[in-house]
Design a protein around this motif. Sequence first.
Motif, mmCIF file in Angstrom:
data_model
loop_
_atom_site.group_PDB
_atom_site.id
_atom_site.type_symbol
_atom_site.label_atom_id
_atom_site.label_comp_id
_atom_site.label_asym_id
_atom_site.label_seq_id
_atom_site.Cartn_x
_atom_site.Cartn_y
_atom_site.Cartn_z
ATOM 1 N N VAL A 1 0.868 -9.612 11.226
ATOM 2 C CA VAL A 1 1.693 -9.138 10.312
ATOM 3 C C VAL A 1 0.799 -10.253 8.931
ATOM 4 C CG1 VAL A 1 3.354 -9.792 9.214
ATOM 5 C CG2 VAL A 1 3.809 -9.083 11.370
ATOM 6 N N LEU A 2 0.673 -9.434 8.059
ATOM 7 C CA LEU A 2 -0.318 -10.351 7.076
ATOM 8 C C LEU A 2 0.919 -9.853 5.760
ATOM 9 C CD1 LEU A 2 -3.814 -8.846 6.953
ATOM 10 C CD2 LEU A 2 -2.730 -10.919 7.498
ATOM 11 N N ILE A 3 0.920 -10.074 4.486
ATOM 12 C CA ILE A 3 1.936 -10.236 3.349
ATOM 13 C C ILE A 3 2.140 -8.409 3.235
ATOM 14 C CG2 ILE A 3 0.019 -10.546 1.567
ATOM 15 C CD1 ILE A 3 3.651 -12.565 1.939
ATOM 16 N N GLY A 4 0.920 -7.710 2.816
ATOM 17 C CA GLY A 4 1.568 -6.635 2.624
ATOM 18 C C GLY A 4 2.547 -5.960 3.273
ATOM 19 N N ASN A 5 2.493 -5.980 4.754
ATOM 20 C CA ASN A 5 3.376 -5.689 6.232
ATOM 21 C C ASN A 5 4.457 -6.420 5.227
ATOM 22 O OD1 ASN A 5 0.416 -6.384 8.404
ATOM 23 N ND2 ASN A 5 1.328 -4.277 8.143
ATOM 24 N N VAL A 6 4.693 -7.618 4.814
ATOM 25 C CA VAL A 6 5.888 -8.013 4.724
ATOM 26 C C VAL A 6 7.323 -7.125 3.525
ATOM 27 C CG1 VAL A 6 7.118 -10.373 4.325
ATOM 28 C CG2 VAL A 6 5.459 -10.432 5.674
ATOM 29 N N ILE A 7 5.949 -7.250 2.738
ATOM 30 C CA ILE A 7 6.896 -6.362 1.116
ATOM 31 C C ILE A 7 7.019 -5.068 1.688
ATOM 32 C CG2 ILE A 7 5.770 -5.146 -0.928
ATOM 33 C CD1 ILE A 7 3.525 -7.601 -1.047
ATOM 34 N N GLU A 8 6.044 -4.168 2.424
ATOM 35 C CA GLU A 8 6.376 -3.231 3.098
ATOM 36 C C GLU A 8 8.064 -3.196 4.210
ATOM 37 O OE1 GLU A 8 5.112 0.952 5.730
ATOM 38 O OE2 GLU A 8 4.155 -1.585 6.288
ATOM 39 N N THR A 9 7.502 -4.078 4.024
ATOM 40 C CA THR A 9 9.697 -4.425 5.765
ATOM 41 C C THR A 9 10.312 -4.758 4.853
ATOM 42 O OG1 THR A 9 8.349 -5.363 7.596
ATOM 43 C CG2 THR A 9 10.521 -5.520 7.595
ATOM 44 N N LEU B 1 10.921 -0.867 2.905
ATOM 45 C CA LEU B 1 11.320 0.305 3.707
ATOM 46 C C LEU B 1 12.562 0.058 4.692
ATOM 47 C CD1 LEU B 1 7.579 1.744 3.326
ATOM 48 C CD2 LEU B 1 9.043 1.804 1.798
ATOM 49 N N THR B 2 12.579 -0.680 5.174
ATOM 50 C CA THR B 2 13.066 -0.626 6.552
ATOM 51 C C THR B 2 14.054 -1.815 6.347
ATOM 52 O OG1 THR B 2 11.103 -1.238 7.934
ATOM 53 C CG2 THR B 2 13.385 -2.047 8.548
#
Length: 280
Positions: free
Chosen positions: A228-236, A239-240
């Motif tokens: 997990v990188l910071i971009g994945n955290v923002i996406e989560t 969107l989630t």
Amino acid sequence: MRQFRNMTYPYIAWISAMIVAPLLLILLYAFTTKGNDVTTIRFTLENFTKFFSDPIYTDVLKRSLVVAVITTIICILIGYPSAYIIARAEGKTKVMLLLLITIPMWINMLVRTYAWIGILQDDGIINTILGWFGMEPIKLLYTNFAVILGMVYNFVPFMILQIYTSLEKMDKSLLEAASDLGANKIESFIRVTLPLSLPGVISGITLVFLPSVSSFVIPKLLGGGQYVLIGNVIETQFLTSGNWNFGSAISLIMAIIIMLSMYITKKIDKNDPSRGGATL
């Protein structure tokens, strides 16, 4: 003059709707949270406090910065020799080398990243070749190596093209002057070619570091959700979890980091003595 101003109105409207308005919304969401009543909001800094007080998020930010730095360094190590070779090539060879660099960029990044899944998976091409030599399969997919490989593959063309542009615009007579003054090829490279190509290197660093630090597609596909990188955290968050306030706060933090990195690279480029010419 009035006609020229009228022509700028559609552009201003497009910028306002597509760039300014979303940024203002992110700014608003970042500094607000829902009140006790669903219809009310209150201004707060707790979204930022939550991010910096939770070691999980700060660790993800550090990991993202480290991955971006490693990716940028690898891209420089690959990109500079490649750009140098292309710049020194002539005629059809140069055109062919440039095509080899640019053609993959015509394909969508998502498709290119998906291709690496088939290459790196346990029964993929690499492990199949290793099996021919009687070697055990290696775990390549869903690892740090896979994520960095995917980023380098997708972003190294930007580094190569920026450095190539600087080398191509360089005045070749300076190398002849260095040779006339007794400099060998290594000295000419260190004292002429390298300083004059630094603006391209700095531009390449900007174009590689910025998307690397905020990337979420590559870590998601090649990291398998485990990296997990910071971009994945923002996406989560968007969107989630549906926590737009916290997601906006993280986005604002990343925007500040990106602007600071751009300012630093611009400052380095402005203070670069080679911009005034090479010294022999």
